[in-house]
Design a protein around this motif. Structure first.
Motif, short mmCIF file in Angstrom:
data_model
loop_
_atom_site.label_atom_id
_atom_site.label_comp_id
_atom_site.label_asym_id
_atom_site.label_seq_id
_atom_site.Cartn_x
_atom_site.Cartn_y
_atom_site.Cartn_z
N VAL A 330 0.84 -1.21 0.00
CA VAL A 330 0.00 0.00 0.00
C VAL A 330 0.87 1.26 0.00
O VAL A 330 0.57 2.25 -0.68
N PHE A 331 1.96 1.22 0.75
CA PHE A 331 2.87 2.37 0.78
C PHE A 331 3.43 2.67 -0.60
O PHE A 331 3.53 3.83 -1.01
N GLU A 332 3.82 1.63 -1.33
CA GLU A 332 4.36 1.83 -2.68
C GLU A 332 3.31 2.46 -3.59
O GLU A 332 3.63 3.31 -4.42
N VAL A 333 2.05 2.04 -3.44
CA VAL A 333 0.97 2.64 -4.24
C VAL A 333 0.83 4.12 -3.90
O VAL A 333 0.75 4.98 -4.80
N LEU A 334 0.82 4.46 -2.61
CA LEU A 334 0.73 5.86 -2.19
C LEU A 334 1.92 6.67 -2.71
O LEU A 334 1.78 7.82 -3.15
N PHE A 335 3.10 6.06 -2.63
CA PHE A 335 4.32 6.77 -3.05
C PHE A 335 4.28 7.12 -4.53
O PHE A 335 4.64 8.22 -4.93
N HIS A 336 3.82 6.19 -5.34
CA HIS A 336 3.80 6.42 -6.79
C HIS A 336 2.60 7.25 -7.23
O HIS A 336 2.58 7.74 -8.37
N CYS A 337 1.61 7.41 -6.37
CA CYS A 337 0.41 8.17 -6.73
C CYS A 337 0.36 9.55 -6.07
O CYS A 337 -0.67 10.22 -6.13
N THR A 341 2.47 16.90 -5.53
CA THR A 341 2.60 17.24 -4.10
C THR A 341 3.37 16.13 -3.40
O THR A 341 2.81 15.15 -2.91
N VAL A 342 4.68 16.28 -3.39
CA VAL A 342 5.56 15.24 -2.84
C VAL A 342 5.58 15.36 -1.31
O VAL A 342 6.07 16.35 -0.76
N TRP A 343 5.05 14.36 -0.65
CA TRP A 343 5.06 14.37 0.82
C TRP A 343 5.70 13.09 1.37
O TRP A 343 5.97 12.99 2.56
N LEU A 344 5.94 12.13 0.49
CA LEU A 344 6.63 10.90 0.88
C LEU A 344 7.96 10.82 0.16
O LEU A 344 8.11 11.33 -0.96
N ALA A 345 8.92 10.18 0.80
CA ALA A 345 10.23 9.97 0.18
C ALA A 345 10.54 8.48 0.18
O ALA A 345 10.14 7.75 1.09
N SER A 346 11.24 8.06 -0.84
CA SER A 346 11.65 6.66 -0.91
C SER A 346 12.63 6.36 0.22
O SER A 346 13.57 7.12 0.47
N LEU A 347 12.41 5.26 0.89
CA LEU A 347 13.27 4.88 2.01
C LEU A 347 14.40 3.99 1.50
O LEU A 347 14.16 3.05 0.75
N PRO A 348 15.64 4.28 1.92
CA PRO A 348 16.76 3.41 1.52
C PRO A 348 16.55 1.99 2.03
O PRO A 348 15.79 1.74 2.97
N GLY A 349 17.25 1.05 1.41
CA GLY A 349 17.12 -0.36 1.78
C GLY A 349 17.43 -0.62 3.24
O GLY A 349 16.75 -1.42 3.90
N SER A 350 18.42 0.10 3.77
CA SER A 350 18.77 -0.08 5.18
C SER A 350 17.63 0.40 6.10
O SER A 350 17.36 -0.22 7.13
N TYR A 351 16.94 1.49 5.68
CA TYR A 351 15.79 1.99 6.44
C TYR A 351 14.69 0.93 6.45
O TYR A 351 14.11 0.63 7.50
N ASN A 352 14.38 0.42 5.26
CA ASN A 352 13.31 -0.57 5.16
C ASN A 352 13.60 -1.80 6.01
O ASN A 352 12.72 -2.31 6.71
N CYS A 353 14.82 -2.27 5.92
CA CYS A 353 15.21 -3.46 6.69
C CYS A 353 15.10 -3.20 8.18
O CYS A 353 14.58 -4.02 8.94
N ALA A 354 15.60 -2.02 8.61
CA ALA A 354 15.58 -1.68 10.03
C ALA A 354 14.14 -1.55 10.55
O ALA A 354 13.81 -2.04 11.64
N LEU A 355 13.27 -0.90 9.76
CA LEU A 355 11.88 -0.73 10.18
C LEU A 355 11.16 -2.08 10.24
O LEU A 355 10.38 -2.33 11.17
#
Length: 385
Positions: A330-337, A341-355
């Motif tokens: 769902v996050f990927e859908v929100l990010f690409h849509c 009005t850019v309010w989301l940023a792509s998270l680096p792989g290390s961020y994703n893994c840590a979260l």
């Protein structure tokens, strides 16, 4: 009684719950999605912040002083690479909005420490286009500036956004005498550069010389603006200030708009994360509570605490992983849509893994914490039987 058998029993019972299972998964999904969005918004704010925001500092003296001492300290720090750039600020007389500074390095962008463009020993200066008289605009080589009786040749135009304050002491007897083309400079409208002094926006047109030139000609300064190579590097600033014999004030914008150690936005983000974790805790506490009777029976017929804890952890981790994967989708859908009005940023792989690992770990720890209390209660019940 084996862990695999316990896990199967717990999973089968959970799958039979047509109402409880969707609620648990939906709650976990909302929590995981909330954490991703919060982290992404924070990451976007971090990326959108100016590069220099957490690196800028100002040194101010109470009165104009010789630049040699501060120049020596800053020049050494610049050569070492701990300072990205700095501007020595002179106190000009009533100048109609001219700001004079001696620059070395760059106040805004990373630079090569071997770049000597702004530490030249030549008698040249750079000037904001708003301060160039119309007669010289297309022939800057003929433009001259006089600073304390020393004549300089124009080398070109400066750029916007020089991060310094100019003197508030316009009646100082030690201020710098400055003329442009032999006249007091007059700044026309519009002026693109401005600074906030005492709540008022003052328009300025910067004039740049080399910091080395200012030091060699002993041009009195009222301070300096500094951009560090590393963010929040207070150690470097203290080393620079400690080398000065003249009292000065060191200020930074690092904590502007903060409440305690966090900004207002960061407190909002933290609040959203806390609510998400409370949601996770409530769901797992309810889920584990639903197995009280079965877990008590398992204990009575020989299941160890270790096997129960492992089986419960496997069940929790399975649900958490499923919820995380759904939230990520769902996050990927929100990010690409999100559109323009850019309010989301792509998270680096290390961020994703840590979260992901943090979410799974917190879910497991919360469930095990509640399970531990239940197992202790079983012991008390068994003692009373």
């Amino acid at each position: 009684m084996g862990t695999i058998y316990l896990t199967k029993c717990m999973l089968l019972k959970c799958l039979k719950r047509k109402r409880g299972l969707p609620i648990v998964l939906f709650g976990l999904f909302i929590a995981a999605l909330g954490i991703l969005i919060v982290a992404s918004v924070a990451r976007n704010r971090e990326l959108q912040s100016p590069w220099y925001m957490q690196r800028s500092a100002t040194v101010l003296f109470e009165y104009p002083v010789s630049p040699k001492e501060l120049y020596s300290s800053l020049h050494d720090a610049f050569r070492e690479g701990s300072v990205n750039g700095y501007a020595l600020i002179a106190d000009i007389d009533v100048s109609g909005g001219i700001s004079l500074g001696g620059l070395e390095g760059n106040l805004w962008n990373p630079v090569d420490s071997e770049d000597d463009r702004f530490s030249t020993r030549d008698n040249i200066f750079w000037i904001h286009q708003q301060a160039v008289p119309e007669a010289y605009f297309y022939d800057l080589d003929d433009l001259r500036a006089t600073i304390n009786g020393i004549e300089l040749d124009c080398a070109g135009l400066t750029y916007y956004g020089l991060n310094w304050d100019w003197s508030q002491n316009t009646h100082s007897t030690d201020s710098i005498a400055f003329t442009l083309d032999g006249k007091r400079p007059v700044i026309g409208y519009p002026v693109f550069e401005s600074v906030n002094i005492g709540g008022d926006w003052i328009y300025i047109a910067p004039v740049l010389t080399g910091s080395t030139w200012m030091a060699e000609n002993d041009i009195p300064i009222i301070g300096a603006c500094i951009t560090l190579s590393q963010p929040n590097d207070l150690t470097v600033l203290k080393d620079i200030v400690d080398m000065l014999s003249t009292p000065c004030t060191l200020t930074t914008e690092w904590n502007a708009g903060r409440i305690g150690s966090l900004t207002a936005n960061e407190w909002v983000y933290l609040g959203a994360l806390v609510l998400a974790l409370l949601n996770v805790a409530a769901l797992f506490y309810g889920l584990i509570d639903s197995y009280k009777e079965e877990l008590f029976i398992f204990r009575k017929i020989g299941a160890t605490k270790r096997s129960i804890c492992i089986a419960s952890s496997i069940l929790v981790i399975l649900f958490s992983c499923l919820a995380s994967l759904l939230a990520r989708g769902v996050f990927e859908v929100l990010f690409h849509c999100q559109g323009d009005t850019v309010w989301l940023a792509s998270l680096p792989g290390s961020y994703n893994c840590a979260l992901f690992l943090a979410f799974i770990g917190i879910c497991a720890l919360l469930s095990l914490n509640h399970l531990s209390g239940i197992l202790k209660n079983f012991r008390r019940i068994g003692t009373n039987l």
